[in-house]
Enzyme design. Structure first.
Site, PDB file in Angstrom:
ATOM      1  N   GLY A 243       0.791  -1.224   0.000  1.00  0.00           N
ATOM      2  CA  GLY A 243       0.000   0.000   0.000  1.00  0.00           C
ATOM      3  C   GLY A 243       0.824   1.276   0.000  1.00  0.00           C
ATOM      4  N   GLU A 277      -1.954  -5.855  -1.153  1.00  0.00           N
ATOM      5  CA  GLU A 277      -1.253  -6.427   0.011  1.00  0.00           C
ATOM      6  C   GLU A 277      -0.721  -5.328   0.927  1.00  0.00           C
ATOM      7  OE1 GLU A 277       1.992  -8.327  -1.964  1.00  0.00           O
ATOM      8  OE2 GLU A 277       0.741  -9.750  -3.033  1.00  0.00           O
ATOM      9  N   PRO A 278      -1.589  -4.459   1.453  1.00  0.00           N
ATOM     10  CA  PRO A 278      -1.072  -3.362   2.285  1.00  0.00           C
ATOM     11  C   PRO A 278      -0.639  -3.822   3.666  1.00  0.00           C
ATOM     12  CG  PRO A 278      -3.457  -3.315   2.245  1.00  0.00           C
ATOM     13  CD  PRO A 278      -3.050  -4.454   1.346  1.00  0.00           C
ATOM     14  N   GLY A 279       0.413  -3.227   4.170  1.00  0.00           N
ATOM     15  CA  GLY A 279       0.867  -3.523   5.523  1.00  0.00           C
ATOM     16  C   GLY A 279       0.977  -2.235   6.323  1.00  0.00           C
ATOM     17  N   ARG A 316      13.909   0.991  12.497  1.00  0.00           N
ATOM     18  CA  ARG A 316      13.718   1.826  11.304  1.00  0.00           C
ATOM     19  C   ARG A 316      14.642   3.046  11.233  1.00  0.00           C
ATOM     20  NH1 ARG A 316       9.950   4.126   9.762  1.00  0.00           N
ATOM     21  NH2 ARG A 316      10.090   3.541   7.585  1.00  0.00           N
ATOM     22  N   TYR A 320      16.814   2.550   7.966  1.00  0.00           N
ATOM     23  CA  TYR A 320      16.314   3.337   6.823  1.00  0.00           C
ATOM     24  C   TYR A 320      16.505   4.842   7.017  1.00  0.00           C
ATOM     25  CZ  TYR A 320      13.519  -0.986   6.313  1.00  0.00           C
ATOM     26  OH  TYR A 320      13.092  -2.285   6.211  1.00  0.00           O
ATOM     27  N   CYS A 346      25.113  -0.774  22.274  1.00  0.00           N
ATOM     28  CA  CYS A 346      26.521  -0.415  22.032  1.00  0.00           C
ATOM     29  C   CYS A 346      26.790  -0.267  20.540  1.00  0.00           C
ATOM     30  CB  CYS A 346      27.431  -1.463  22.645  1.00  0.00           C
ATOM     31  SG  CYS A 346      27.130  -1.634  24.398  1.00  0.00           S
ATOM     32  N   GLU A 347      26.147   0.677  19.910  1.00  0.00           N
ATOM     33  CA  GLU A 347      26.349   0.991  18.492  1.00  0.00           C
ATOM     34  C   GLU A 347      26.083   2.486  18.338  1.00  0.00           C
ATOM     35  OE1 GLU A 347      26.504  -1.192  15.617  1.00  0.00           O
ATOM     36  OE2 GLU A 347      26.137  -3.113  16.599  1.00  0.00           O
ATOM     37  N   TYR A 375       6.506  -2.464  10.945  1.00  0.00           N
ATOM     38  CA  TYR A 375       7.950  -2.714  10.876  1.00  0.00           C
ATOM     39  C   TYR A 375       8.634  -2.188  12.146  1.00  0.00           C
ATOM     40  CZ  TYR A 375       6.358  -3.427   6.125  1.00  0.00           C
ATOM     41  OH  TYR A 375       5.649  -3.851   5.036  1.00  0.00           O
TER      42      TYR A 375
HETATM   43  C1  LIG Z   1       5.429  -8.590  -1.545  1.00  0.00           C
HETATM   44  C2  LIG Z   1       5.042  -7.509  -0.598  1.00  0.00           C
HETATM   45  N1  LIG Z   1       3.739  -7.226  -0.448  1.00  0.00           N
HETATM   46  C3  LIG Z   1       3.326  -6.269   0.410  1.00  0.00           C
HETATM   47  C4  LIG Z   1       4.221  -5.537   1.166  1.00  0.00           C
HETATM   48  C5  LIG Z   1       3.701  -4.515   2.118  1.00  0.00           C
HETATM   49  O1  LIG Z   1       4.055  -3.232   1.757  1.00  0.00           O
HETATM   50  P1  LIG Z   1       3.536  -1.996   2.600  1.00  0.00           P
HETATM   51  O2  LIG Z   1       3.834  -2.269   4.019  1.00  0.00           O
HETATM   52  O3  LIG Z   1       4.291  -0.840   2.066  1.00  0.00           O
HETATM   53  O4  LIG Z   1       2.070  -1.855   2.357  1.00  0.00           O
HETATM   54  C6  LIG Z   1       5.593  -5.787   1.029  1.00  0.00           C
HETATM   55  C7  LIG Z   1       6.557  -4.991   1.803  1.00  0.00           C
HETATM   56  O5  LIG Z   1       7.559  -4.536   1.368  1.00  0.00           O
HETATM   57  C8  LIG Z   1       6.016  -6.817   0.135  1.00  0.00           C
HETATM   58  O6  LIG Z   1       7.305  -7.103  -0.002  1.00  0.00           O
END
Ligand SMILES: Cc1ncc(COP(=O)(O)O)c(C=O)c1O
Length: 415
Positions: A243, A277-279, A316, A320, A346-347, A375
């Site tokens: 997403g 496939e949003p996360g 993160r 990143y 310790c970094e 994440y």
């Molecule tokens: C194959 C796939 N689908 C879905 C996602 C979820 O992405 P996001 O968290 O940006 O919606 C990822 C994350 O990188 C992914 O590798």
């Protein structure tokens, strides 16, 4: 400042709250570091997503963003499917109650053991990412005497404006196969008695704050799916992957409705069902990390606010160079100070924020790291012998501990 996509965190009488629960009160009960999630924020995201999708397709939550069972169960109960990337995530998704026919399996390096698990379970589809993977699935399917649904992950060669580690859809990346190879793999699947080609997928990257690359990916995939129809391969769905990004550093957030409206048109016009496939966008804004300042240290050059959460809790910023919003849990009128907010690890790469302006803090003060739901805990570790944080789910004035804080015994349990 609280980003506009963070909806359930607010000050009441000078105290930061998640929904109706004071974060200071949460810390009294559960300690720090503590991950907090707003159930109402999670549910509002899912509702918006499902309304935007209507009957044009289906959303599979990307388990990698946050794999805690309490979160997974909520998404399963609210009608989402799951996108998994390992046998472990598949196990967690099944344990949380996702139906096998609502699970997609992505990933560039699925092992034979993992593929056996997926085939025995019988998923919506396994998304193939290489020639040898398809061969392995076909051999296993024949052994099991089972027809296996497959999709192919295409690399559309679309470069996106995001951190290079989470840009995934360009030629130099390991993910997916080039379009011509995708066609060959789907033809091979079509000819096999053991494979049923049902979809194509791509995932161009994560934390993308523009709709343009999503529109390009959707149009590309819709065109490819139509070409395949012309070749006699009738796919069921087109999966446009993860997403939109979220507002970590004051960016204008993209509403989920705008994202879905952008990608659903070309897919629907081509006559396919849309999969996504949003996360991050589902779980990120709902979560926060609470930490206590252990010491404040002035080395004559910099002011360090040393927090009891570090890179093992939230990787993160280190991995990143991500910038999360930080807020004092108790509002203060103190003069502001420029801090490096660092962890105890310790970094020198262990920090929550560098050069961050906060009202002057003292030992024992609490800070809240916003936009930490995605994440965050999922990438946490025991590095430096640190115990993974506890996680709580807030709903109105109710609090449920969804994961206990680890103990020293957990550090030696498997050894
Ligand atoms: C194959 C796939 N689908 C879905 C996602 C979820 O992405 P996001 O968290 O940006 O919606 C990822 C994350 O990188 C992914 O590798």
């Amino acid at each position: 400042m609280i980003p506009t996509d963070v909806t359930q965190y607010h000050y009441r009488a000078g105290q930061l709250h998640c929904e109706d629960v004071s974060l200071a009160a949460l810390v009294k009960t559960y300690g720090t570091p503590l991950y907090v999630y707003s159930q109402q924020a999670l549910q509002a995201r899912v509702t918006e997503l499902r309304q935007a999708l209507g009957n044009s397709g289906h959303a599979c939550y990307a388990v990698k963003a946050n794999q805690t069972l309490g979160i997974l169960r909520l998404f399963a109960e609210n009608g989402l499917g799951a996108d998994v990337t390992s046998g472990g995530e598949l196990y967690l998704a099944l344990h949380a109650g996702f139906a096998p026919q609502d699970i997609l399996y992505s990933g560039v390096g699925k092992t034979e053991t993992e593929l056996r698990f997926a085939i025995e379970t019988g998923l919506r589809a396994i998304h193939v990412e290489s020639v040898p993977e398809l061969q392995r699935i076909e051999t296993l399917a024949a052994e099991y005497q089972r027809v296996v649904n497959i999709g192919v992950r295409v690399n559309p060669d679309i470069d996106v404006p995001t951190h290079p580690y989470i840009s995934t859809g360009a030629k130099e990346h390991k993910f997916g196969v080039p379009p011509t190879e995708a066609v060959q793999l789907l033809m091979q699947a079509q000819l096999s008695p053991w494979l049923n080609p049902v979809g194509i997928a791509s995932h161009i990257g994560s934390q993308i704050m523009s709709l343009k690359p999503f529109a390009a990916a959707a149009e590309f995939l819709a065109g490819l799916a139509s070409e395949l129809t012309g070749m006699g391969i009738a796919l069921e769905y087109v999966d446009v992957g993860g997403g939109v990004g979220i507002s970590y550093a004051g960016q204008e957030p993209i509403p989920l409705t705008d994202w879905i409206n952008t990608i659903k048109a070309p897919i629907a016009e081509a006559g396919f069902s849309l999969a996504v496939e949003p996360g991050r966008s589902l779980v990120g804004p709902a979560g926060a990390l609470l930490t206590e300042i252990t010491y404040v240290k002035d080395n004559g050059h910099k002011q360090f606010a040393i927090a009891d959460a570090g890179m093992n809790d939230l990787l993160r910023p280190t991995l990143y160079q991500a910038k999360h919003p930080l807020l004092p849990v108790q509002q203060s009128n103190n003069a502001t100070v420029l801090y490096d907010v660092v962890g105890p690890i310790c970094e020198s790469g262990d920090f929550l924020a560098k050069g961050y302006v906060l009202p002057k803090v003292e030992q024992g003060d609490l800070l809240c790291v916003l936009q930490a739901g995605a994440y965050g805990f999922a990438m946490s570790s025991n590095y430096n012998g640190r115990l993974r944080a506890a996680e709580v789910l807030v709903n109105g004035d109710q609090v449920t501990m969804i994961r206990e804080r680890e103990t020293y015994a957990d550090l030696v349990r498997l050894q």
